[in-house]
Design a protein around this motif. Structure first.
Motif, PDB file in Angstrom:
ATOM      1  N   ARG A   1      -6.523   2.214  -5.200  1.00 48.60           N
ATOM      2  CA  ARG A   1      -7.085   0.881  -5.423  1.00 48.60           C
ATOM      3  C   ARG A   1      -6.840   0.413  -6.849  1.00 48.60           C
ATOM      4  O   ARG A   1      -6.577  -0.776  -7.094  1.00 48.60           O
ATOM      5  CB  ARG A   1      -8.599   0.884  -5.135  1.00 48.60           C
TER       6      ARG A   1
ATOM      7  N   ARG B   1      -7.408  -7.110   1.447  1.00 51.37           N
ATOM      8  CA  ARG B   1      -8.494  -6.576   0.616  1.00 51.37           C
ATOM      9  C   ARG B   1      -9.310  -5.540   1.393  1.00 51.37           C
ATOM     10  O   ARG B   1      -9.732  -4.525   0.827  1.00 51.37           O
ATOM     11  CB  ARG B   1      -9.389  -7.717   0.137  1.00 51.37           C
TER      12      ARG B   1
ATOM     13  N   VAL C   1      -3.455  -1.421  -7.532  1.00 52.13           N
ATOM     14  CA  VAL C   1      -3.121  -2.644  -6.798  1.00 52.13           C
ATOM     15  C   VAL C   1      -3.934  -3.816  -7.335  1.00 52.13           C
ATOM     16  O   VAL C   1      -5.159  -3.736  -7.471  1.00 52.13           O
ATOM     17  CB  VAL C   1      -3.388  -2.476  -5.289  1.00 52.13           C
TER      18      VAL C   1
ATOM     19  N   LEU D   1       0.824  -1.204   0.000  1.00 58.07           N
ATOM     20  CA  LEU D   1       0.000   0.000   0.000  1.00 58.07           C
ATOM     21  C   LEU D   1       0.861   1.258   0.000  1.00 58.07           C
ATOM     22  O   LEU D   1       0.529   2.247  -0.667  1.00 58.07           O
ATOM     23  CB  LEU D   1      -0.939  -0.010   1.205  1.00 58.07           C
TER      24      LEU D   1
ATOM     25  N   GLU E   1      -8.779   2.551   0.866  1.00 59.41           N
ATOM     26  CA  GLU E   1      -7.927   3.515   0.175  1.00 59.41           C
ATOM     27  C   GLU E   1      -8.720   4.266  -0.897  1.00 59.41           C
ATOM     28  O   GLU E   1      -9.739   3.770  -1.388  1.00 59.41           O
ATOM     29  CB  GLU E   1      -6.750   2.791  -0.493  1.00 59.41           C
TER      30      GLU E   1
ATOM     31  N   LEU F   1      -7.234  -2.404   1.490  1.00 63.16           N
ATOM     32  CA  LEU F   1      -7.231  -1.759   0.179  1.00 63.16           C
ATOM     33  C   LEU F   1      -8.550  -1.049  -0.089  1.00 63.16           C
ATOM     34  O   LEU F   1      -8.578   0.034  -0.681  1.00 63.16           O
ATOM     35  CB  LEU F   1      -6.953  -2.804  -0.905  1.00 63.16           C
TER      36      LEU F   1
END
Length: 235
Positions: free
Chosen positions: A67, A56, A70, A33, A62, A59
């Motif tokens: 996102r 997950r 990633v 991240l 974010e 994420l």
């Protein structure tokens, strides 16, 4: 650890270049991240479905722009050839994973294959050459004595794992075409900190980090660090 990695990246790549990064065993996603927030494209390869779920969730919190950078895949780091073509990444991270792999050489060879020429392979391993330090400083003499003769140990969550020696990994990296470029010690002074102990803040935290960072690049201190951060470069 993050500062050491940033130092290696800035020394090899122009500022602002969006890098393709593979994080093998990203865990909670600390580095994945952080690097995505810096603008890089990050792929996380995680074999533990529970940890993958944790990542997950992290994420999902974010912003959308992060996102989108990633990609998360459920898979084993020993099977990178199944998921990726040779030369797919500029940087491959494998932090805190090798201690769970009984025979790490085939996995490391696979990680080197997915690196582009000149790419960076970043490893974080338990230091077998200093394995007696933690139990010795804690007065656990039986465990300390056993550590001189075997790289096997029991980690803080009760799992039987193994440590690696700098000399052995240096030879392995040379053999897979990603020879050792730089190495650092990690947790030189702070390895005895108990679980759950509050993390220092403000100026105290900065002094701690400065001391650890200095020790991690200075002999003889880095040689007795709990962990080793090794950086190989693909030829």
């Amino acid at each position: 650890m993050g500062r050491q990695l940033d130092e290696q990246i800035s020394a090899r790549y122009p500022v602002g270049r969006r890098l393709r990064i593979l994080d093998v065993g990203p865990g909670q996603g600390t580095q994945a991240l952080r690097l995505a927030r810096a603008g890089h494209e990050v792929t996380g390869l995680e074999s533990d479905p529970v940890m993958l779920g944790v990542l997950r969730e992290a994420l999902a919190a974010e912003p959308e722009g992060i996102r989108e950078r990633v990609r998360l895949i459920e898979g084993d780091g020993r099977d990178t050839g199944v998921h990726f073509t040779p030369g797919s990444f500029d940087i491959v991270l494998c932090h805190g994973v090798l201690m769970y792999v009984p025979e790490p050489d085939p996995m490391l060879a696979g990680l080197a294959r997915v690196l582009a020429p000149g790419g960076l392979l970043s490893l974080l391993v338990r230091n077998a050459d200093a394995l007696a330090m933690r139990p010795g400083l804690a007065g656990d003499w039986d465990t300390a004595l056993a550590a001189f003769d075997s790289p096997a140990y029991t980690n803080r969550i009760g799992l039987e794992v193994r440590a690696d020696r700098l000399e052995t990994l240096t030879a392995t990296l040379a053999g897979i075409g990603a020879p050792l470029h730089s190495w650092y010690g990690v947790r030189v002074f702070t390895d005895q900190a108990t679980d759950g102990r509050p993390v220092p803040a403000g100026a105290e935290l900065e002094r701690l980090l400065r001391a650890e960072e200095r020790a991690g690049r200075t002999d003889p201190y880095r040689g007795v660090a709990a962990l080793l951060h090794l950086c190989g470069v693909r030829g």
